[in-house]
Design a protein around this motif. Structure first.
Motif, PDB file in Angstrom:
ATOM      1  N   VAL A 253     -31.461  -2.556  30.159  1.00  0.00           N
ATOM      2  CA  VAL A 253     -31.478  -3.778  29.345  1.00  0.00           C
ATOM      3  C   VAL A 253     -32.925  -4.123  29.045  1.00  0.00           C
ATOM      4  CG1 VAL A 253     -30.718  -6.157  29.108  1.00  0.00           C
ATOM      5  CG2 VAL A 253     -29.449  -4.602  30.595  1.00  0.00           C
ATOM      6  N   VAL A 254     -33.233  -4.338  27.778  1.00  0.00           N
ATOM      7  CA  VAL A 254     -34.574  -4.730  27.359  1.00  0.00           C
ATOM      8  C   VAL A 254     -34.535  -6.195  26.938  1.00  0.00           C
ATOM      9  CG1 VAL A 254     -36.453  -4.335  25.721  1.00  0.00           C
ATOM     10  CG2 VAL A 254     -35.134  -2.395  26.607  1.00  0.00           C
ATOM     11  N   ASP A 255     -35.308  -7.029  27.620  1.00  0.00           N
ATOM     12  CA  ASP A 255     -35.442  -8.436  27.249  1.00  0.00           C
ATOM     13  C   ASP A 255     -36.671  -8.568  26.366  1.00  0.00           C
ATOM     14  OD1 ASP A 255     -35.725 -11.145  26.963  1.00  0.00           O
ATOM     15  OD2 ASP A 255     -36.020 -11.582  29.087  1.00  0.00           O
ATOM     16  N   ALA A 256     -36.438  -8.707  25.068  1.00  0.00           N
ATOM     17  CA  ALA A 256     -37.525  -8.839  24.101  1.00  0.00           C
ATOM     18  C   ALA A 256     -37.791 -10.294  23.744  1.00  0.00           C
ATOM     19  CB  ALA A 256     -37.204  -8.031  22.843  1.00  0.00           C
ATOM     20  N   VAL A 257     -37.209 -11.211  24.490  1.00  0.00           N
ATOM     21  CA  VAL A 257     -37.427 -12.649  24.258  1.00  0.00           C
ATOM     22  C   VAL A 257     -38.422 -13.196  25.272  1.00  0.00           C
ATOM     23  CG1 VAL A 257     -36.343 -14.924  24.129  1.00  0.00           C
ATOM     24  CG2 VAL A 257     -35.121 -12.899  23.285  1.00  0.00           C
ATOM     25  N   GLY A 258     -38.149 -12.982  26.552  1.00  0.00           N
ATOM     26  CA  GLY A 258     -39.076 -13.424  27.573  1.00  0.00           C
ATOM     27  C   GLY A 258     -38.912 -14.869  27.986  1.00  0.00           C
ATOM     28  N   ASP A 271     -25.851  -2.394  34.623  1.00  0.00           N
ATOM     29  CA  ASP A 271     -24.973  -1.755  35.602  1.00  0.00           C
ATOM     30  C   ASP A 271     -25.642  -1.770  36.980  1.00  0.00           C
ATOM     31  OD1 ASP A 271     -22.922  -0.337  36.761  1.00  0.00           O
ATOM     32  OD2 ASP A 271     -23.200   1.472  35.537  1.00  0.00           O
ATOM     33  N   LEU A 272     -24.873  -1.527  38.042  1.00  0.00           N
ATOM     34  CA  LEU A 272     -25.461  -1.359  39.363  1.00  0.00           C
ATOM     35  C   LEU A 272     -26.509  -0.244  39.309  1.00  0.00           C
ATOM     36  CD1 LEU A 272     -22.283  -1.552  41.626  1.00  0.00           C
ATOM     37  CD2 LEU A 272     -24.055  -3.308  41.342  1.00  0.00           C
ATOM     38  N   ALA A 273     -27.653  -0.508  39.930  1.00  0.00           N
ATOM     39  CA  ALA A 273     -28.785   0.426  39.923  1.00  0.00           C
ATOM     40  C   ALA A 273     -29.356   0.628  38.528  1.00  0.00           C
ATOM     41  CB  ALA A 273     -28.406   1.769  40.540  1.00  0.00           C
ATOM     42  N   GLY A 274     -29.036  -0.267  37.596  1.00  0.00           N
ATOM     43  CA  GLY A 274     -29.600  -0.199  36.259  1.00  0.00           C
ATOM     44  C   GLY A 274     -31.020  -0.745  36.208  1.00  0.00           C
ATOM     45  N   SER A 297     -28.398  -6.565  46.463  1.00  0.00           N
ATOM     46  CA  SER A 297     -27.080  -5.936  46.324  1.00  0.00           C
ATOM     47  C   SER A 297     -26.924  -5.128  45.050  1.00  0.00           C
ATOM     48  CB  SER A 297     -25.986  -7.013  46.393  1.00  0.00           C
ATOM     49  OG  SER A 297     -26.134  -7.946  45.332  1.00  0.00           O
ATOM     50  N   ARG A 298     -27.700  -5.451  44.018  1.00  0.00           N
ATOM     51  CA  ARG A 298     -27.519  -4.736  42.756  1.00  0.00           C
ATOM     52  C   ARG A 298     -28.430  -3.520  42.638  1.00  0.00           C
ATOM     53  NH1 ARG A 298     -24.419  -7.556  39.109  1.00  0.00           N
ATOM     54  NH2 ARG A 298     -25.242  -6.325  37.377  1.00  0.00           N
ATOM     55  N   GLY A 299     -29.515  -3.487  43.403  1.00  0.00           N
ATOM     56  CA  GLY A 299     -30.403  -2.330  43.360  1.00  0.00           C
ATOM     57  C   GLY A 299     -31.060  -2.160  41.997  1.00  0.00           C
ATOM     58  N   GLY A 300     -31.469  -0.938  41.715  1.00  0.00           N
ATOM     59  CA  GLY A 300     -32.063  -0.635  40.426  1.00  0.00           C
ATOM     60  C   GLY A 300     -33.520  -1.020  40.329  1.00  0.00           C
ATOM     61  N   SER A 301     -33.992  -1.160  39.081  1.00  0.00           N
ATOM     62  CA  SER A 301     -35.407  -1.411  38.812  1.00  0.00           C
ATOM     63  C   SER A 301     -35.583  -2.627  37.927  1.00  0.00           C
ATOM     64  CB  SER A 301     -36.036  -0.195  38.126  1.00  0.00           C
ATOM     65  OG  SER A 301     -35.945   0.958  38.940  1.00  0.00           O
TER      66      SER A 301
END
Length: 362
Positions: A253-258, A271-274, A297-301
């Motif tokens: 997911v890219v947040d281009a608003v900020g 997604d999990l680990a997304g 709990s969701r992990g990822g980056s």
């Protein structure tokens, strides 16, 4: 001898910009004077004008630019007079701890010209992002000049100098989007649409564009989005994304608003680990509060992307070549071509959401 040229400045906070005469010194060691061919009108320039970056007025605005190297100073061997270049604001030093570890995109000591451009009365100017390209000519560090295909349209490829590279890099470099991935992009202005284009180029098979403006969602489809969500017409963006992804959410997911609310949407939309990539620029007063257990709990980056984690000398020529081959429709970002004295009106047009990019032609 110093040259007198036209330039667009922001003299004081919140005041309309002015077209004035400025003085450009001869290039010193490591510097270059570039005759500007075209420069995009970026929201960052408006932020400078409104005092949102710092208070080092007056600013010489403009930074998404392409042009021709007119003169170089001593010890410059990377560009020559006559080279067609796209300007960048991340000229890496090659010596800092990040560069020595092979992570030049995180360089902690990037270069700008050491000499100052000035008003006619000698007042020193602060060039936007170290460039200052709403001008007939500008002075930069030679490392800020990246040679590209000279047959390319400067109005198109100059946009790689900031917003388009920031968005494409947020997806391809920071987010590491690859073939078969699903991607959601929140905010479909120039940077968000560039993230969509980058995701498509990287081989994503599902690209969900999210915005509150139906016109921007139409632009997003034209640049590669496979699905759209009008956030003004749904109760829960996260649920809408999950419905489009078999209940899982997207890989990136890219947040281009900020903003805090869009970042939270991005966090729970993946997604999990997304991976969440923040490329929209928040203001210093923005804060966020969330349950710490959700991070565990969701992990990822969770990543931020500054200039799309790009290396201009690596990425600009490659992307220009793809464009010239017809594989990267960068021309779709150019909404209108304007004159140097139309910058203030371009800010109004941009604020209304009527363009992806207005581009000053010199």
């Amino acid at each position: 001898m110093p040259q007198q040229v036209r330039g667009v400045i922001a003299r004081v906070k919140d005041a309309p910009v002015e077209l004035v005469n400025i003085s450009i010194p001869d290039p010193g060691p490591g510097e270059a004077v570039v005759a500007i061919s075209a420069c995009g009108v970026c929201h960052t320039d408006l932020t400078y004008r409104d005092g949102g970056i710092n208070d080092e007025f007056p600013f010489l605005l403009g930074h998404e630019a392409a042009g021709i190297v007119e003169a170089v100073g001593e010890n410059v061997d990377t560009v020559e007079v006559g080279d067609f270049v796209v300007l960048n604001w991340r000229a890496v030093c090659g010596k800092c701890r990040a560069c020595k570890r092979g992570r030049q995109q995180y360089c902690f000591d990037t270069h700008n010209a050491k000499q100052k451009m000035t008003l006619e009365d000698g007042t020193e100017l602060t060039p936007a992002l170290g460039i200052g390209a709403f001008a007939d000519k500008t002075l930069v560090h030679a490392g800020q000049c990246t040679k590209v295909d000279p047959t390319a349209d400067p109005a198109v490829v100059g946009l790689l100098g900031c917003g388009v590279m920031a968005g494409m890099g947020a997806a391809m470099n920071t987010g590491a989007v690859t073939r078969g991935d699903s991607v959601a992009v929140i905010g479909c202005g120039g940077v968000g649409d560039a993230a969509i284009m980058g995701s498509r180029l990287a081989g994503a098979n599902k690209i969900i564009a999210i915005d509150r403006d139906a016109r921007k969602l139409e632009w997003a489809i034209g640049l590669g989005a496979t699905h759209t969500i009008d956030a003004s017409e749904v109760d829960d963006v996260v649920e809408e994304v999950q419905e489009l992804t078999d209940g899982f959410g997207t890989d990136v997911v890219v947040d281009a608003v900020g903003r805090p609310e869009t970042w939270k949407q991005a966090f729970y939309t993946r997604d999990l680990a997304g991976t969440v990539v923040l490329v929209g620029v928040p203001t210093p007063d923005m804060t966020i509060e969330m349950p710490l257990v959700d991070f565990f709990s969701r992990g990822g980056s969770l990543k931020s992307s500054w200039y799309g984690d790009c290396l201009p000398e690596r990425d600009f020529p490659m992307l220009v070549d793809l464009h010239m081959q017809g594989r990267l429709p960068l021309e779709k970002f150019v909404s209108e071509r304007i004159a140097l004295d139309d910058v203030e009106q371009a800010f109004v047009t941009m604020h209304r959401g009527e363009v992806l990019r207005s581009v000053v032609i010199l």
